[in-house]
Design an enzyme around this catalytic site. Structure first.
Site, PDB file in Angstrom:
ATOM      1  N   THR A  47      11.734 104.672 -43.177  1.00 19.12           N
ATOM      2  CA  THR A  47      11.119 103.619 -43.995  1.00 19.12           C
ATOM      3  C   THR A  47      11.287 102.238 -43.370  1.00 19.12           C
ATOM      4  O   THR A  47      10.557 101.305 -43.705  1.00 19.12           O
ATOM      5  CB  THR A  47      11.727 103.637 -45.414  1.00 19.12           C
ATOM      6  OG1 THR A  47      10.975 102.777 -46.259  1.00 19.12           O
ATOM      7  CG2 THR A  47      13.183 103.199 -45.405  1.00 19.12           C
ATOM      8  N   LYS A  48      12.237 102.093 -42.449  1.00 18.45           N
ATOM      9  CA  LYS A  48      12.511 100.791 -41.850  1.00 18.45           C
ATOM     10  C   LYS A  48      11.381 100.310 -40.938  1.00 18.45           C
ATOM     11  O   LYS A  48      11.318  99.131 -40.598  1.00 18.45           O
ATOM     12  CB  LYS A  48      13.834 100.836 -41.087  1.00 18.45           C
ATOM     13  CG  LYS A  48      15.047 101.103 -41.966  1.00 18.45           C
ATOM     14  CD  LYS A  48      15.262 100.031 -43.027  1.00 18.45           C
ATOM     15  CE  LYS A  48      16.568 100.254 -43.777  1.00 18.45           C
ATOM     16  NZ  LYS A  48      16.821  99.202 -44.785  1.00 18.45           N
ATOM     17  N   ASP A  49      10.488 101.222 -40.548  1.00 20.51           N
ATOM     18  CA  ASP A  49       9.303 100.779 -39.795  1.00 20.51           C
ATOM     19  C   ASP A  49       8.545  99.701 -40.565  1.00 20.51           C
ATOM     20  O   ASP A  49       7.985  98.770 -39.983  1.00 20.51           O
ATOM     21  CB  ASP A  49       8.346 101.953 -39.553  1.00 20.51           C
ATOM     22  CG  ASP A  49       8.807 102.885 -38.453  1.00 20.51           C
ATOM     23  OD1 ASP A  49       9.915 102.682 -37.912  1.00 20.51           O
ATOM     24  OD2 ASP A  49       8.069 103.834 -38.140  1.00 20.51           O
ATOM     25  N   ALA A  52      10.347  96.286 -40.339  1.00 18.02           N
ATOM     26  CA  ALA A  52      10.357  95.774 -38.962  1.00 18.02           C
ATOM     27  C   ALA A  52       9.019  95.134 -38.625  1.00 18.02           C
ATOM     28  O   ALA A  52       8.961  93.998 -38.129  1.00 18.02           O
ATOM     29  CB  ALA A  52      10.673  96.900 -37.986  1.00 18.02           C
ATOM     30  N   THR A  79      16.879 100.638 -38.914  1.00 21.31           N
ATOM     31  CA  THR A  79      16.193  99.358 -38.749  1.00 21.31           C
ATOM     32  C   THR A  79      16.157  98.975 -37.276  1.00 21.31           C
ATOM     33  O   THR A  79      15.146  98.476 -36.775  1.00 21.31           O
ATOM     34  CB  THR A  79      16.889  98.252 -39.556  1.00 21.31           C
ATOM     35  OG1 THR A  79      16.916  98.626 -40.938  1.00 21.31           O
ATOM     36  CG2 THR A  79      16.135  96.929 -39.435  1.00 21.31           C
TER      37      THR A  79
END
Length: 346
Positions: A47-49, A52, A79
Site C-alpha cells: 500500500t505504500k506505493d 510514495a 515505504t
C-alpha cells in the site's frame, strides 16, 4: 489500420486500483461478509506505493523537489521500497533509515532498488539519537538538496489514501461497506481511507488494529501517552512508540490489540486456506477481525473490508520460515504439525 501497442509508460501507472477479494474459507465460522483489499497487487507489492507516488508528485508540484535531489525517509521497509521505486523512475537519489526489526528480505530489497540504507536499532526510544527517526533527520540536515518525506508527521500520507484507497473501496462495494478494518502504524492508510468513507456514510465503523507493545490503542481511548505500554514486539509496520500526527484518531471508532504469535499464524493461514500470500501485517489485520467477531462487532448484514497491506515475499525469513517461527516459540502442540509437513528424502 495498425493497432496501437498497449503498454504502460512505467510501473508507476500500475499503482492503485487494487482488487477486493471475498474471503470464504477463513471466515466460514464468522458472521458477516468479509472482503480483503489486497495491496500486494501494487507494483511495489504494498500500500505504500500510494503515498510514495502521491507525496513525491505533490512535492514536485510545490517546487520542493527538483531534478538531482535526494529523498530521505524513515521506514520499516515497505515505504522505503516504494520510494526507491518511484525515485528510480523520476531520477532522484534515495537514502533510507531502516529499523533493525525489518526483515532481512526487506533490507536486501531496498539495496537492490539502489537505495542507500542505514539500519538503526529498533528497541530504542523515539528520541534516542540512534533511532531511525533521528538518523533520518540528521541525514537530511547533512545532505544538500534533500527532502525528508517524514511519513509519520506528513498530512499528505492521509491525503494519498483519501484520494485513492477510500474512493476505490466505496466504488468496489457499491457503497455497501459497513466496517473498515485496518492496521495503524503511521496511521495514513486507516485515517485517509476512513475520512473518505465516513464522509460518504458516517455510520461506517472504522476498526483499528494495534500491537501489544504499542501506545496507539490507549492513546485513542485516553488521549494519554503511556510510556509503560512500550516494549519490544515483532510485527513490522504496525503500532508505534510515539504518536504520529498522520493518525486522525477522530475517524477511528475503536482499536484492538493483536499478538505477534497469533498474527504470524493467521498470515500463514491466509496463504494455506485462501491462497493469499500476504504479509505479517495482513495476518495481524485478519487476526483482529477474528477478535472483533468474538466481541460481537459483526452481524449477518455486515460487509467488512480488511486492508491487507503487503506481500508475503517480504517475510520469507520471518513468519514464512519454520526455523524463525520455532525460534520465537510460535510452534506449540497445536501448530507444530504444520512445520513437519516437509519431508527430506535422503
Amino acid at each position: 489500420m495498425k493497432e496501437e501497442i498497449k503498454a504502460y509508460n512505467s510501473v508507476l501507472e500500475l499503482i492503485g486500483n487494487t482488487p477486493l477479494i471475498k474471503l470464504s474459507k477463513v471466515s466460514a465460522d464468522l458472521t458477516g461478509n468479509f472482503y480483503a483489499k489486497v495491496e500486494a497487487f501494487n507494483p511495489g507489492h504494498s500500500t505504500k506505493d500510494r503515498i510514495a507516488l502521491y507525496i513525491i508528485e505533490e512535492a514536485e508540484k510545490r517546487g520542493i523537489l527538483k531534478s538531482g535531489d535526494t529523498i530521505i525517509e524513515t521506514t520499516s521497509g515497505n515505504t522505503g521500497f516504494s520510494l526507491a521505486m518511484v525515485s528510480i523512475i523520476k531520477g532522484y537519489d534515495c537514502i533510507l533509515a531502516v529499523s533493525s526489526k525489518s526483515s532481512k528480505d526487506k533490507i536486501d530489497m531496498l539495496r537492490s532498488m539502489g537505495a542507500k540504507v542505514y539500519v538503526c536499532p529498533a528497541h530504542v526510544s523515539a528520541d534516542d539519537e540512534r533511532s531511525y527517526y533521528n538518523v533520518a533527520k540528521r541525514l537530511h540536515e547533512e545532505t544538500k538538496g534533500s527532502v525528508y518525506i517524514n511519513q509519520y508527521f506528513n498530512d499528505l500520507n492521509i491525503d494519498a489514501h483519501y484520494n485513492s484507497t477510500g474512493p476505490e473501496i466505496w466504488e468496489q462495494t457499491g457503497g455497501k461497506i459497513t466496517h473498515l478494518v485496518a492496521c495503524s502504524g503511521t496511521g495514513g492508510t486507516i485515517s485517509g481511507t476512513a475520512r473518505f468513507l465516513k464522509e460518504k456514510n458516517p455510520n461506517i465503523k472504522v476498526l483499528g488494529v494495534d500491537a501489544f507493545g504499542s501506545v496507539l490503542k490507549k492513546y485513542h481511548e485516553t488521549k494519554e501517552f503511556d510510556n509503560a505500554e512500550i516494549y519490544p514486539y515483532r510485527i513490522e509496520g504496525l503500532g508505534k512508540n510515539l504518536i504520529p500526527t498522520a493518525t486522525d484518531f477522530d475517524v477511528i471508532d475503536k482499536f484492538i490489540k493483536v499478538s505477534d504469535e497469533d498474527s504470524a499464524h493467521t498470515a500463514r493461514e491466509l496463504a494455506k486456506r485462501e491462497g493469499l500470500f500476504v504479509g505479517y501485517t495482513s495476518g495481524a489485520a485478519f487476526q483482529a477481525v477474528k477478535q472483533y467477531a468474538e466481541e460481537g462487532e459483526f452481524d449477518t448484514n455486515s460487509n467488512v473490508v480488511i486492508i491487507f497491506p503487503d506481500h508475503g515475499s517480504r517475510y520469507m525469513s520471518k513468519v514464512f520460515s519454520d526455523d524463525w517461527m520455532n525460534e520465537q516459540g510460535f510452534f506449540d502442540s497445536v501448530n507444530q504439525e504444520e512445520a513437519l509437513k516437509i519431508e527430506i528424502i535422503k
